[in-house]
Motif scaffolding. Structure first.
Motif, PDB file in Angstrom:
ATOM      1  N   VAL A   1       0.768  -1.258  -0.063  1.00 58.42           N
ATOM      2  CA  VAL A   1       0.018   0.216  -0.051  1.00 58.42           C
ATOM      3  C   VAL A   1       0.979   1.234   0.042  1.00 58.42           C
ATOM      4  O   VAL A   1       2.013   1.200   0.446  1.00 58.42           O
ATOM      5  CB  VAL A   1      -0.981   0.023   1.208  1.00 58.42           C
ATOM      6  N   GLY A   2       0.309   2.363  -0.499  1.00 59.98           N
ATOM      7  CA  GLY A   2       0.937   3.745  -0.351  1.00 59.98           C
ATOM      8  C   GLY A   2      -0.198   4.567  -0.800  1.00 59.98           C
ATOM      9  O   GLY A   2      -1.238   4.494  -0.609  1.00 59.98           O
ATOM     10  N   GLN A   3       0.281   5.710  -1.008  1.00 61.57           N
ATOM     11  CA  GLN A   3      -0.581   7.207  -1.066  1.00 61.57           C
ATOM     12  C   GLN A   3      -0.057   8.048  -2.096  1.00 61.57           C
ATOM     13  O   GLN A   3       0.976   8.340  -2.311  1.00 61.57           O
ATOM     14  CB  GLN A   3      -0.547   7.820   0.263  1.00 61.57           C
ATOM     15  N   ALA A   4      -1.025   8.470  -2.861  1.00 53.53           N
ATOM     16  CA  ALA A   4      -0.970   9.309  -4.011  1.00 53.53           C
ATOM     17  C   ALA A   4      -1.352  10.845  -3.405  1.00 53.53           C
ATOM     18  O   ALA A   4      -2.486  10.748  -2.885  1.00 53.53           O
ATOM     19  CB  ALA A   4      -1.548   9.002  -5.215  1.00 53.53           C
ATOM     20  N   GLU A   5      -0.513  11.863  -3.541  1.00 48.35           N
ATOM     21  CA  GLU A   5      -1.068  13.244  -3.132  1.00 48.35           C
ATOM     22  C   GLU A   5      -2.079  13.662  -3.721  1.00 48.35           C
ATOM     23  O   GLU A   5      -2.833  14.603  -3.254  1.00 48.35           O
ATOM     24  CB  GLU A   5       0.268  13.948  -2.847  1.00 48.35           C
ATOM     25  N   GLU A   6      -2.087  13.563  -4.946  1.00 50.85           N
ATOM     26  CA  GLU A   6      -2.974  14.379  -6.129  1.00 50.85           C
ATOM     27  C   GLU A   6      -3.541  13.347  -6.910  1.00 50.85           C
ATOM     28  O   GLU A   6      -3.051  12.022  -7.179  1.00 50.85           O
ATOM     29  CB  GLU A   6      -2.160  15.314  -6.702  1.00 50.85           C
ATOM     30  N   ARG A   7      -4.527  13.574  -7.489  1.00 52.23           N
ATOM     31  CA  ARG A   7      -5.623  12.712  -8.403  1.00 52.23           C
ATOM     32  C   ARG A   7      -4.549  12.738  -9.570  1.00 52.23           C
ATOM     33  O   ARG A   7      -4.129  13.841  -9.959  1.00 52.23           O
ATOM     34  CB  ARG A   7      -7.009  13.437  -8.744  1.00 52.23           C
ATOM     35  N   LEU A   8      -4.778  11.739 -10.334  1.00 56.78           N
ATOM     36  CA  LEU A   8      -3.965  11.174 -11.599  1.00 56.78           C
ATOM     37  C   LEU A   8      -5.116  11.275 -12.623  1.00 56.78           C
ATOM     38  O   LEU A   8      -5.988  10.959 -12.499  1.00 56.78           O
ATOM     39  CB  LEU A   8      -3.304  10.070 -11.429  1.00 56.78           C
ATOM     40  N   ALA A   9      -4.243  11.778 -13.754  1.00 56.48           N
ATOM     41  CA  ALA A   9      -5.438  11.806 -14.968  1.00 56.48           C
ATOM     42  C   ALA A   9      -4.140  11.526 -16.315  1.00 56.48           C
ATOM     43  O   ALA A   9      -2.856  11.544 -15.905  1.00 56.48           O
ATOM     44  CB  ALA A   9      -5.916  13.103 -15.215  1.00 56.48           C
ATOM     45  N   TYR A  10      -4.834  10.738 -17.048  1.00 59.40           N
ATOM     46  CA  TYR A  10      -4.004  10.740 -18.639  1.00 59.40           C
ATOM     47  C   TYR A  10      -3.264   9.427 -18.471  1.00 59.40           C
ATOM     48  O   TYR A  10      -3.504   8.707 -17.569  1.00 59.40           O
ATOM     49  CB  TYR A  10      -2.984  11.809 -18.815  1.00 59.40           C
ATOM     50  N   ARG A  11      -2.427   9.096 -19.658  1.00 59.78           N
ATOM     51  CA  ARG A  11      -1.941   7.898 -19.825  1.00 59.78           C
ATOM     52  C   ARG A  11      -0.439   7.894 -19.165  1.00 59.78           C
ATOM     53  O   ARG A  11       0.302   8.947 -19.434  1.00 59.78           O
ATOM     54  CB  ARG A  11      -2.075   7.485 -21.292  1.00 59.78           C
ATOM     55  N   TRP A  12      -0.154   6.866 -18.395  1.00 64.62           N
ATOM     56  CA  TRP A  12       1.258   6.574 -17.800  1.00 64.62           C
ATOM     57  C   TRP A  12       1.948   5.675 -17.950  1.00 64.62           C
ATOM     58  O   TRP A  12       1.237   4.517 -18.089  1.00 64.62           O
ATOM     59  CB  TRP A  12       1.239   6.908 -16.106  1.00 64.62           C
ATOM     60  N   TYR A  13       3.241   5.361 -18.198  1.00 66.80           N
ATOM     61  CA  TYR A  13       3.876   4.214 -17.991  1.00 66.80           C
ATOM     62  C   TYR A  13       4.206   3.757 -16.586  1.00 66.80           C
ATOM     63  O   TYR A  13       4.654   4.859 -15.713  1.00 66.80           O
ATOM     64  CB  TYR A  13       5.127   4.199 -18.826  1.00 66.80           C
ATOM     65  N   LEU A  14       4.233   2.616 -16.065  1.00 66.63           N
ATOM     66  CA  LEU A  14       4.395   2.220 -14.976  1.00 66.63           C
ATOM     67  C   LEU A  14       5.747   1.563 -14.628  1.00 66.63           C
ATOM     68  O   LEU A  14       5.798   0.437 -15.474  1.00 66.63           O
ATOM     69  CB  LEU A  14       3.216   1.280 -14.385  1.00 66.63           C
ATOM     70  N   GLN A  15       6.415   1.499 -13.624  1.00 66.06           N
ATOM     71  CA  GLN A  15       7.461   0.820 -13.353  1.00 66.06           C
ATOM     72  C   GLN A  15       7.664   0.552 -12.002  1.00 66.06           C
ATOM     73  O   GLN A  15       7.515   1.243 -11.136  1.00 66.06           O
ATOM     74  CB  GLN A  15       8.942   1.392 -13.655  1.00 66.06           C
ATOM     75  N   LEU A  16       7.900  -0.856 -11.568  1.00 65.33           N
ATOM     76  CA  LEU A  16       7.968  -1.378 -10.274  1.00 65.33           C
ATOM     77  C   LEU A  16       9.222  -2.276  -9.984  1.00 65.33           C
ATOM     78  O   LEU A  16       9.456  -3.003 -11.004  1.00 65.33           O
ATOM     79  CB  LEU A  16       6.605  -2.179 -10.163  1.00 65.33           C
ATOM     80  N   GLN A  17       9.813  -1.830  -8.911  1.00 70.60           N
ATOM     81  CA  GLN A  17      11.137  -2.548  -8.531  1.00 70.60           C
ATOM     82  C   GLN A  17      11.192  -2.325  -7.210  1.00 70.60           C
ATOM     83  O   GLN A  17      10.711  -1.738  -6.374  1.00 70.60           O
ATOM     84  CB  GLN A  17      12.200  -1.904  -9.401  1.00 70.60           C
TER      85      GLN A  17
END
Length: 169
Positions: free
Chosen positions: A123-139
């Motif tokens: 779990v984690g927390q995003a400070e602001e609302r996200l919009a649009y398309r994004w690339y995701l990387q997890l490590q």
């Protein structure tokens, strides 16, 4: 025999037209040459060897993730900003780094730390609302992470975003 007066060349139309075309082409080509010399070519990478080695390292991280049979399902609540990740596979570190990379502007990239709570759930927390398309990387949150998962998502999410070895990013 004709007695019509002959006008000098500089009073005729055709020499000026030809000289005008010549001077216009000289001016235009000089301007383009100056622009070509002064402006940098952003597509050429001077450190192409290091860039190639970095690509090989990324491919090795993705191969390692495939060997560990890692995969993840990501959910980000649009209202609260809660980030939930379910990670399946053989490696479950205490902390993960989730990077959201904006496709066209790197100043919009974001990074989140996800904490392990139980059975592969982070779990984690995003400070602001996200919009649009994004690339995701997890490590993993290590100095030299040994694996990496990639994905792609358009926010707000209707369901979950999948993270897998290889893919986007």
């Amino acid at each position: 025999m004709s007695t019509a007066p002959v006008t000098p060349w500089y009073k005729q139309f055709w020499p000026w037209l030809l000289l005008g075309l010549l001077f216009t082409s000289i001016t235009a080509s000089s301007t383009l040459a100056v622009l070509a010399i002064r402006s940098a070519d952003g597509m050429v990478q001077e450190d192409y060897y290091e860039h190639g080695r970095a690509i090989n390292m990324i491919l090795a991280k993705q191969q390692r993730a495939a060997e560990l049979e890692l995969a993840g399902d990501l959910r980000i609540d649009d209202q609260t900003g809660d980030i939930t990740l379910d990670l399946a596979g053989d490696d479950r570190p205490e902390r993960l780094i989730l990077k959201l990379l904006f496709p066209t502007r790197d100043d919009r990239d974001q990074s989140f730390t996800l904490e392990h709570v139980r059975d592969g759930r982070y779990v984690g927390q995003a400070e602001e609302r996200l919009a649009y398309r994004w690339y995701l990387q997890l490590q993993p949150d290590h100095d030299t992470p040994e694996w990496r998962l990639n994905g792609e998502a358009t926010f707000p999410l209707d369901d979950t975003a999948s993270l897998a070895p290889g893919g986007a990013g």
